[in-house]
Motif scaffolding. Structure first.
Motif, PDB file in Angstrom:
ATOM      1  N   ALA A  57       0.853  -0.967   0.133  1.00 36.40           N
ATOM      2  CA  ALA A  57       0.169   0.012  -0.207  1.00 36.40           C
ATOM      3  C   ALA A  57       0.832   1.232  -0.104  1.00 36.40           C
ATOM      4  CB  ALA A  57      -0.979  -0.012   1.272  1.00 36.40           C
ATOM      5  N   ALA A  58       2.039   1.256  -0.575  1.00 37.00           N
ATOM      6  CA  ALA A  58       2.926   2.300  -0.636  1.00 37.00           C
ATOM      7  C   ALA A  58       2.345   3.498  -1.434  1.00 37.00           C
ATOM      8  CB  ALA A  58       4.318   1.928  -1.027  1.00 37.00           C
ATOM      9  N   ARG A  59       2.426   4.748  -1.077  1.00 38.54           N
ATOM     10  CA  ARG A  59       1.815   5.894  -1.697  1.00 38.54           C
ATOM     11  C   ARG A  59       2.601   7.075  -1.613  1.00 38.54           C
ATOM     12  NH1 ARG A  59      -3.793   4.836  -1.173  1.00 38.54           N
ATOM     13  NH2 ARG A  59      -4.031   6.920  -1.943  1.00 38.54           N
ATOM     14  N   ALA A  60       2.548   7.776  -2.837  1.00 36.03           N
ATOM     15  CA  ALA A  60       3.258   9.030  -2.835  1.00 36.03           C
ATOM     16  C   ALA A  60       2.162  10.113  -3.614  1.00 36.03           C
ATOM     17  CB  ALA A  60       4.427   8.839  -3.830  1.00 36.03           C
ATOM     18  N   SER A  61       2.751  11.365  -3.288  1.00 40.37           N
ATOM     19  CA  SER A  61       2.123  12.388  -3.939  1.00 40.37           C
ATOM     20  C   SER A  61       2.883  13.715  -4.039  1.00 40.37           C
ATOM     21  CB  SER A  61       0.789  12.859  -2.965  1.00 40.37           C
ATOM     22  OG  SER A  61       1.090  13.396  -1.728  1.00 40.37           O
ATOM     23  N   VAL A  62       2.893  14.497  -5.070  1.00 39.64           N
ATOM     24  CA  VAL A  62       3.591  15.767  -5.437  1.00 39.64           C
ATOM     25  C   VAL A  62       2.802  16.910  -5.569  1.00 39.64           C
ATOM     26  CG1 VAL A  62       5.399  16.470  -7.065  1.00 39.64           C
ATOM     27  CG2 VAL A  62       4.911  14.081  -6.659  1.00 39.64           C
ATOM     28  N   THR A  63       3.042  18.145  -4.879  1.00 37.98           N
ATOM     29  CA  THR A  63       2.291  19.200  -4.983  1.00 37.98           C
ATOM     30  C   THR A  63       3.367  20.191  -5.340  1.00 37.98           C
ATOM     31  OG1 THR A  63       0.784  18.431  -3.178  1.00 37.98           O
ATOM     32  CG2 THR A  63       0.703  20.602  -3.760  1.00 37.98           C
ATOM     33  N   PHE A  64       2.922  21.089  -6.192  1.00 36.16           N
ATOM     34  CA  PHE A  64       3.662  22.544  -6.280  1.00 36.16           C
ATOM     35  C   PHE A  64       3.434  23.387  -5.190  1.00 36.16           C
ATOM     36  CE2 PHE A  64       5.666  22.262 -10.472  1.00 36.16           C
ATOM     37  CZ  PHE A  64       4.682  21.748 -11.406  1.00 36.16           C
ATOM     38  N   LEU A  65       4.529  23.938  -4.601  1.00 39.47           N
ATOM     39  CA  LEU A  65       4.661  24.962  -3.456  1.00 39.47           C
ATOM     40  C   LEU A  65       4.714  26.137  -4.011  1.00 39.47           C
ATOM     41  CD1 LEU A  65       6.654  23.157  -0.681  1.00 39.47           C
ATOM     42  CD2 LEU A  65       4.097  23.167  -0.992  1.00 39.47           C
ATOM     43  N   ASP A  66       5.676  26.489  -5.190  1.00 40.91           N
ATOM     44  CA  ASP A  66       5.897  27.543  -5.733  1.00 40.91           C
ATOM     45  C   ASP A  66       6.281  27.608  -7.078  1.00 40.91           C
ATOM     46  OD1 ASP A  66       6.453  30.473  -5.925  1.00 40.91           O
ATOM     47  OD2 ASP A  66       8.401  30.201  -4.944  1.00 40.91           O
TER      48      ASP A  66
ATOM     49  N   VAL B 216       8.661  21.928  -4.954  1.00 38.05           N
ATOM     50  CA  VAL B 216       7.566  20.814  -4.876  1.00 38.05           C
ATOM     51  C   VAL B 216       7.669  20.243  -3.629  1.00 38.05           C
ATOM     52  CG1 VAL B 216       7.246  20.584  -7.535  1.00 38.05           C
ATOM     53  CG2 VAL B 216       8.822  18.875  -6.106  1.00 38.05           C
ATOM     54  N   ARG B 217       6.541  19.781  -3.143  1.00 40.68           N
ATOM     55  CA  ARG B 217       6.496  18.786  -1.765  1.00 40.68           C
ATOM     56  C   ARG B 217       6.181  17.474  -2.250  1.00 40.68           C
ATOM     57  NH1 ARG B 217       3.229  21.318   2.906  1.00 40.68           N
ATOM     58  NH2 ARG B 217       5.179  22.446   2.959  1.00 40.68           N
ATOM     59  N   VAL B 218       7.029  16.556  -1.862  1.00 36.07           N
ATOM     60  CA  VAL B 218       6.805  14.983  -1.900  1.00 36.07           C
ATOM     61  C   VAL B 218       6.727  14.507  -0.997  1.00 36.07           C
ATOM     62  CG1 VAL B 218       7.795  12.917  -3.319  1.00 36.07           C
ATOM     63  CG2 VAL B 218       8.531  15.360  -3.853  1.00 36.07           C
ATOM     64  N   GLU B 219       5.411  14.072  -0.705  1.00 38.60           N
ATOM     65  CA  GLU B 219       5.118  13.109   0.703  1.00 38.60           C
ATOM     66  C   GLU B 219       4.619  11.647   0.261  1.00 38.60           C
ATOM     67  OE1 GLU B 219       2.600  15.963   3.292  1.00 38.60           O
ATOM     68  OE2 GLU B 219       1.908  16.098   1.216  1.00 38.60           O
ATOM     69  N   GLY B 220       5.153  10.607   1.202  1.00 43.48           N
ATOM     70  CA  GLY B 220       4.760   9.453   1.003  1.00 43.48           C
ATOM     71  C   GLY B 220       4.337   8.567   2.248  1.00 43.48           C
ATOM     72  N   SER B 221       3.850   7.289   2.025  1.00 42.84           N
ATOM     73  CA  SER B 221       3.712   6.661   3.203  1.00 42.84           C
ATOM     74  C   SER B 221       3.713   4.954   2.783  1.00 42.84           C
ATOM     75  CB  SER B 221       2.240   6.881   4.017  1.00 42.84           C
ATOM     76  OG  SER B 221       1.161   6.553   2.977  1.00 42.84           O
ATOM     77  N   GLY B 222       3.542   4.103   3.775  1.00 40.76           N
ATOM     78  CA  GLY B 222       3.386   2.720   3.444  1.00 40.76           C
ATOM     79  C   GLY B 222       4.904   1.809   3.179  1.00 40.76           C
ATOM     80  N   TYR B 223       5.894   2.543   3.530  1.00 40.92           N
ATOM     81  CA  TYR B 223       7.334   2.175   3.291  1.00 40.92           C
ATOM     82  C   TYR B 223       7.406   1.248   4.825  1.00 40.92           C
ATOM     83  CZ  TYR B 223       7.508   4.586  -0.990  1.00 40.92           C
ATOM     84  OH  TYR B 223       7.025   4.984  -2.055  1.00 40.92           O
TER      85      TYR B 223
ATOM     86  N   GLY C 198      17.955  13.604  -9.564  1.00 43.80           N
ATOM     87  CA  GLY C 198      18.010  12.938  -8.237  1.00 43.80           C
ATOM     88  C   GLY C 198      17.398  14.172  -7.326  1.00 43.80           C
ATOM     89  N   MET C 199      16.164  13.852  -6.579  1.00 46.63           N
ATOM     90  CA  MET C 199      15.572  15.045  -5.561  1.00 46.63           C
ATOM     91  C   MET C 199      16.174  14.891  -4.280  1.00 46.63           C
ATOM     92  SD  MET C 199      11.728  14.740  -7.594  1.00 46.63           S
ATOM     93  CE  MET C 199      11.106  16.162  -6.670  1.00 46.63           C
ATOM     94  N   ALA C 200      16.158  13.513  -3.910  1.00 48.09           N
ATOM     95  CA  ALA C 200      16.326  13.388  -2.516  1.00 48.09           C
ATOM     96  C   ALA C 200      16.521  11.990  -1.938  1.00 48.09           C
ATOM     97  CB  ALA C 200      15.149  13.782  -1.545  1.00 48.09           C
TER      98      ALA C 200
ATOM     99  N   VAL D 145      11.312  20.053  -2.180  1.00 48.58           N
ATOM    100  CA  VAL D 145      12.495  20.159  -2.937  1.00 48.58           C
ATOM    101  C   VAL D 145      12.574  21.338  -3.906  1.00 48.58           C
ATOM    102  CG1 VAL D 145      13.726  18.889  -4.630  1.00 48.58           C
ATOM    103  CG2 VAL D 145      12.369  17.648  -2.784  1.00 48.58           C
ATOM    104  N   ASP D 146      13.709  22.254  -3.918  1.00 49.98           N
ATOM    105  CA  ASP D 146      13.910  23.299  -4.850  1.00 49.98           C
ATOM    106  C   ASP D 146      14.552  22.505  -6.084  1.00 49.98           C
ATOM    107  OD1 ASP D 146      14.580  25.164  -6.391  1.00 49.98           O
ATOM    108  OD2 ASP D 146      15.466  26.501  -4.757  1.00 49.98           O
ATOM    109  N   LEU D 147      13.677  22.449  -7.190  1.00 50.72           N
ATOM    110  CA  LEU D 147      14.215  21.593  -8.242  1.00 50.72           C
ATOM    111  C   LEU D 147      15.235  22.426  -9.130  1.00 50.72           C
ATOM    112  CD1 LEU D 147      10.483  20.790  -9.754  1.00 50.72           C
ATOM    113  CD2 LEU D 147      12.202  19.390  -8.357  1.00 50.72           C
ATOM    114  N   GLY D 148      15.759  23.846  -8.844  1.00 52.65           N
ATOM    115  CA  GLY D 148      16.549  24.351  -9.291  1.00 52.65           C
ATOM    116  C   GLY D 148      16.618  24.816 -10.962  1.00 52.65           C
TER     117      GLY D 148
END
Length: 540
Positions: A396-405, A413-420, A439-441, A455-458
């Motif tokens: 049930a691993a999950r992830a989401s990505v949201t623009f912050l700015d 962007v903000r990367v969030e996840g769960s189920g690991y 590579g982000m993080a 994450v600041d994508l640069g």
């Protein structure tokens, strides 16, 4: 003569009575258990063609059963108009989009000492319009009783005239239709100043999607957004806005259309089993692919009869360009015509194979082992190879990505996840439309297997489709989030809205669908626009 005639009539009458008694007894014997449905109204059932008891969404109906054994346990199941079958408790977990709750076993209904049973049950707005088949099975006697219920729309006078207006359009086009993964703008005007506005979305089958309440501006306007993901059914939708203070109620029609996929390249895809390319709800299918690029990743997804899409784990072609998958189905999926699409990530070769799903039967899972989400890949040529095992994980691993700015020198962007796995390290990377990888993080999740990182994508993302991959180092659980980014526009121009990226449909994130909140909506801290009078502003 009269005496003989009288005797003849008596013999005939006796024979008729015996015949009637025999017919009555045979009827009761062949249908000893009876399911009587009670509802506040009636409507025609499309299954039987006859008038049947009916009820409304957000109402109730009654189930009256007779003819079971003394204090016998009785299993109840509801077959929905599209063929899906749920237990009564399953229906309390429907979200209106994914609708794949586990069959949690609950104590069955129990008849009284006379073999009778009566209970009332709620119908929520997640129940589509149409005719339902209600089935009761005695666990000891195995007697079966069937009843029919129609869920019908409420009728009433139209809302009173008001100055309020509601417009819904496809972002950037102003069309009243869109395709899967498109961003939709919702714009209301002329409500009461600063009042709270309730919004809901009625789907083509009559089910309702909840939506966050909005707050009108000082002049009574509001602006919000919505993303139609590929998990939504296609057809005609209705957006409704209701001022909770003014009582102003307005509607806006909208149509969701399916994106078409055109087969390309010389790859081949077929349903290898069953031979007739047809299976029951409680069965499964085997799919084989060939002539893809040797060793390439192959994206796989399933299209349901209502054109909603369920993503499946990415596969890996072997050294000969071949792969196979065995896909498990059950009665939580609708009946009808399905298609499987396979696309080579490197070669771009795309092929489609179709199959039919016919009605099955209700098979509840035990309380200690609830049913896994479906459709699910239960076997493939990838097997347990450690280097690619993550691509077929059913966790049930999950992830989401949201623009912050999207206003600065680089996008954030903000990367969030769960189920690991608890405290395990995870790697996060982004794949650009041209195939370049960033590579982000690299970080460790917390003790609950969750993480959140900004994450600041640069760089400023240009228009195109991007993928963010999150993989656990220890568990090998992998989630791939796809999203489309738009150009910011000309230098000095207005940046597009920071609407969240929709993540439903990654290769493993159908796990735990009962708790899936459905489509992501406008964040609460962005629900009130800085300039609500504008038709579209970056702050909406």
């Amino acid at each position: 003569m009269k005496s003989r005639s009288l005797v003849y009539r008596m013999v005939v009458l006796f024979a008729c009575l015996v015949g009637l008694a025999t017919v009555f007894f045979a009827y009761r014997t062949s249908a000893a258990a009876v399911y009587i449905v009670r509802g506040p109204t009636t409507a025609v059932c499309s299954i039987t063609g006859q008038t049947a008891p009916a009820t409304f969404q957000d109402s109730i109906f009654g189930s009256e059963l007779h003819g079971f054994l003394d204090q016998e346990s009785v299993t109840i199941s509801f077959q929905f108009p599209d063929g899906r079958i749920f237990s009564p408790n399953d229906t309390r977990l429907l979200d209106g989009v994914v609708d794949l709750p586990p069959h949690f076993a609950r104590p069955p209904y129990r008849a009284d000492v006379a073999g009778d049973l009566y209970f009332e049950f709620p119908v929520t707005n997640k129940w589509p319009y149409g005719c339902y088949r209600l089935t009761a099975v005695g666990q000891g006697s195995r007697q079966t009783a069937v009843g029919y219920l129609v869920v019908t729309p409420r009728t009433g006078p139209p809302p009173a005239p008001s100055p309020a207006r509601l417009a819904v359009w496809n972002n950037g086009t102003f069309n009243a239709f869109a395709f899967h993964d498109d961003l939709i703008n919702i714009h209301g005007t002329n409500f009461f100043p600063n009042e709270v506005i309730s919004i809901w979305i009625t789907q083509p089958d009559g089910t309702v999607l909840d939506y966050p309440q909005q707050v009108a501006s000082d002049v009574g306007n509001f602006q919000s957004s919505f993303i139609f993901t590929n998990a939504h059914q296609t057809g005609k939708y209705t957006f409704t806005a209701l001022g909770t203070l003014s009582g102003y109620q307005v509607f806006a029609p909208f149509e969701l259309r399916a994106r078409s996929s055109t087969p390309s390249g010389w790859a081949q895809l077929r349903v290898a089993f069953p031979v007739q390319a047809s299976t029951r709800q409680n069965g499964g299918i085997a799919i084989t692919g060939s002539l893809f690029a040797p060793g390439e990743y192959v994206g796989l997804w399933m299209t349901l009869p209502n054109n909603a899409v369920r993503s499946l784990p990415t596969q890996v072609a072997d050294g000969n360009g071949d792969f196979f998958v065995v896909i498990d189905l059950d009665e939580r999926l609708p009946t009808g015509r399905y298609s499987i699409t396979a696309k080579g990530v490197a070669s771009g070769r795309l092929q489609i194979a179709g199959f039919d799903v016919t009605p099955g039967s209700f098979q509840p899972a035990s309380a200690n082992n609830p049913a896994e989400p479906v459709p699910a890949v239960v076997e493939s040529n990838v097997g347990d190879q450690t280097e690619v095992g993550a691509l077929t994980t059913t966790s049930a691993a999950r992830a989401s990505v949201t623009f912050l700015d999207r206003t600065g020198a680089a996008d954030t962007v903000r990367v969030e996840g769960s189920g690991y796995a608890p405290n395990e390290p995870v790697g996060i990377w982004m794949t650009f439309p041209d195939g370049a990888v960033l590579g982000m993080a690299s970080l460790n999740v917390d003790s609950n297997g969750a993480f959140s990182v900004d994450v600041d994508l640069g760089v400023v993302l240009t228009a195109g489709r991007y993928r963010v991959s999150v993989q656990g180092v220890d568990s090998n659980r992998l989630v791939i989030v796809t999203f489309d980014a738009a150009d910011r526009g000309a230098p000095g121009g207005v940046a597009p809205s920071t609407a969240p990226i929709q993540t439903l449909g990654g290769p493993t994130n159908l796990g735990g669908a009962a708790g899936n909140p459905g489509p992501e909506q406008t964040p609460r801290d962005q629900q009130r626009c800085a300039e609500p009078e504008a038709f579209w502003t970056p702050d909406c």
